[in-house]
Design an enzyme around this catalytic site. Structure first.
Site, PDB file in Angstrom:
ATOM      1  N   PRO A   2       0.411  -1.119   0.549  1.00 22.96           N
ATOM      2  CA  PRO A   2      -0.173   0.195   0.001  1.00 22.96           C
ATOM      3  C   PRO A   2       0.319   0.964  -0.109  1.00 22.96           C
ATOM      4  O   PRO A   2       1.478   1.513   0.851  1.00 22.96           O
ATOM      5  CB  PRO A   2      -0.644  -0.104   1.155  1.00 22.96           C
ATOM      6  CG  PRO A   2      -0.172  -1.341   2.101  1.00 22.96           C
ATOM      7  CD  PRO A   2       0.817  -1.726   1.460  1.00 22.96           C
ATOM      8  N   GLU A   3       0.998   2.029  -0.891  1.00 27.85           N
ATOM      9  CA  GLU A   3       1.335   3.233  -0.860  1.00 27.85           C
ATOM     10  C   GLU A   3       1.083   3.772  -1.557  1.00 27.85           C
ATOM     11  O   GLU A   3      -1.338   3.164  -2.666  1.00 27.85           O
ATOM     12  CB  GLU A   3       2.497   2.843  -2.338  1.00 27.85           C
ATOM     13  CG  GLU A   3       4.192   2.384  -1.728  1.00 27.85           C
ATOM     14  CD  GLU A   3       4.941   2.558  -2.213  1.00 27.85           C
ATOM     15  OE1 GLU A   3       5.063   3.594  -3.219  1.00 27.85           O
ATOM     16  OE2 GLU A   3       5.604   1.981  -2.315  1.00 27.85           O
ATOM     17  N   LYS A  58      -1.004   7.643   2.117  1.00 24.66           N
ATOM     18  CA  LYS A  58      -1.119   6.266   2.616  1.00 24.66           C
ATOM     19  C   LYS A  58      -2.123   6.539   3.705  1.00 24.66           C
ATOM     20  O   LYS A  58      -2.504   4.855   3.544  1.00 24.66           O
ATOM     21  CB  LYS A  58       0.078   6.023   2.661  1.00 24.66           C
ATOM     22  CG  LYS A  58       0.934   5.809   2.302  1.00 24.66           C
ATOM     23  CD  LYS A  58       2.444   5.467   2.377  1.00 24.66           C
ATOM     24  CE  LYS A  58       3.362   5.769   1.513  1.00 24.66           C
ATOM     25  NZ  LYS A  58       4.822   5.379   2.226  1.00 24.66           N
ATOM     26  N   ARG A 260      16.921   1.458   2.482  1.00 25.96           N
ATOM     27  CA  ARG A 260      15.850   0.987   1.730  1.00 25.96           C
ATOM     28  C   ARG A 260      17.010   0.637   0.512  1.00 25.96           C
ATOM     29  O   ARG A 260      17.378   1.014  -0.435  1.00 25.96           O
ATOM     30  CB  ARG A 260      14.847   2.433   1.036  1.00 25.96           C
ATOM     31  CG  ARG A 260      14.365   2.623   2.536  1.00 25.96           C
ATOM     32  CD  ARG A 260      13.908   1.217   3.174  1.00 25.96           C
ATOM     33  NE  ARG A 260      12.808   0.910   3.318  1.00 25.96           N
ATOM     34  CZ  ARG A 260      11.722   1.413   2.946  1.00 25.96           C
ATOM     35  NH1 ARG A 260      11.301   1.528   3.723  1.00 25.96           N
ATOM     36  NH2 ARG A 260      10.249   0.334   2.800  1.00 25.96           N
TER      37      ARG A 260
END
Length: 272
Positions: A2-3, A58, A260
């Site tokens: 979920p972005e 979001k 990341r």
DNA sequence: CTACATGTTCGTCC
DNA sequence: GGGACGAACATGTA
């Protein structure tokens, strides 16, 4: 996954499911995903009618008829579902809203990083979480003003929800690839032309992703996302997907930026 | 068994 | 107060 585009897709799904419905029961299967106590949530929700939905970054909001809002954040693995009979509840359903239609809206989240909480208003929540403008709304000028004051590398800044809300790890990589900017560029060294490319790329990537309801495989072949390992089209043994869409002989690089996983094209996105 | 994962928050150190 | 970094969260999947 979920972005922003996923959350927007969930919001549209929920909008059809819950708008004008009255909540008849609030079912908690796993309280871990509650950011507000069940004892507070249940009386606040049961009997209320949902007037509509909205989204910021979001976060998805269900607007209650007393002005308050139920806030859904989907963490890393959150999803939504609808079902009528308990036997049909999606796997990993953590919370369900029972609706006057007889359907149930499921908050599904295997990894339980998502949260459901009550807020007095969207604005109160926005302030409490220090959320910046939605990534679909921020202007090129606003983006430039905010970023050009910063002397740190670009990618972590774009992930910072207080700067602009909605961008996540894969979107930022895609945006920087489309804008032809290296993720470790220092923000205040970007030219006005680069800021404009950055803004245009954010618009392109978000609109494309929403248009395809965040189904990555349907994205244009010009998108970097097909190179990510978790794209099922990335079949082991065939490494075509690991090449740049614009440079068929150039391998996409995987590095870590700000802790990341980060994918870049060394040709399209030169360092410094 | 190991490594990794789309997000957020907190602690630590400079 | 920043900013960089790492860890933690909980669990599925490769």
């Amino acid at each position: 996954m979920p972005e922003l585009p996923e959350v927007e897709t969930y919001r549209r799904f929920l909008d059809d499911l819950v708008t004008h419905q009255t909540i008849t029961a609030f079912e908690v299967k796993d309280a871990h995903v509650l950011g507000t106590d069940e004892d507070v949530l249940r009386p606040a929700l049961v009997g209320r009618t949902i007037m509509g939905t909205s989204r910021l970054g979001k976060n998805c909001f269900l607007l209650l008829d007393d002005g308050r809002v139920l806030v859904l954040h989907f963490g890393m693995t959150g999803d939504v579902g609808a079902y009528r009979d308990e036997a049909d509840a999606p796997r990993f359903t953590r919370v369900a809203l029972h609706l006057s239609s007889g359907l149930r809206a499921a908050f599904v989240d295997p990894r339980k990083f998502g949260r459901i909480r009550l807020a007095e208003s969207v604005d109160a929540y926005r302030q409490a979480k220090k959320l910046g403008p939605d990534a679909l709304d921020i202007t090129a000028e606003e983006l430039q003003t905010k970023l050009s004051r910063r002397k740190t590398i670009l990618k972590p800044l774009l992930l910072n929800q207080s700067l602009t809300a909605g961008l996540g790890n894969w979107i930022v990589d895609e945006v920087l690839f489309q804008a032809k900017i290296h993720p470790e560029r220092v923000a205040n060294t970007l030219t006005t032309a680069e800021f404009k490319r950055l803004h245009a790329a954010i618009q392109l990537v978000l609109h494309t992703a929403i248009q395809h309801e965040a189904n990555y495989r349907q994205f244009p072949a010009s998108f970097l996302i097909h190179a990510r390992e978790w794209d099922d089209s990335a079949t082991p043994g065939t490494d075509a997907h690991l090449h740049c869409p614009r440079h068929p002989r150039t391998l996409i690089a995987k590095t870590y930026v700000g802790g990341r996983a980060t994918y870049t094209c060394p040709k399209c996105q030169p360092e410094i």
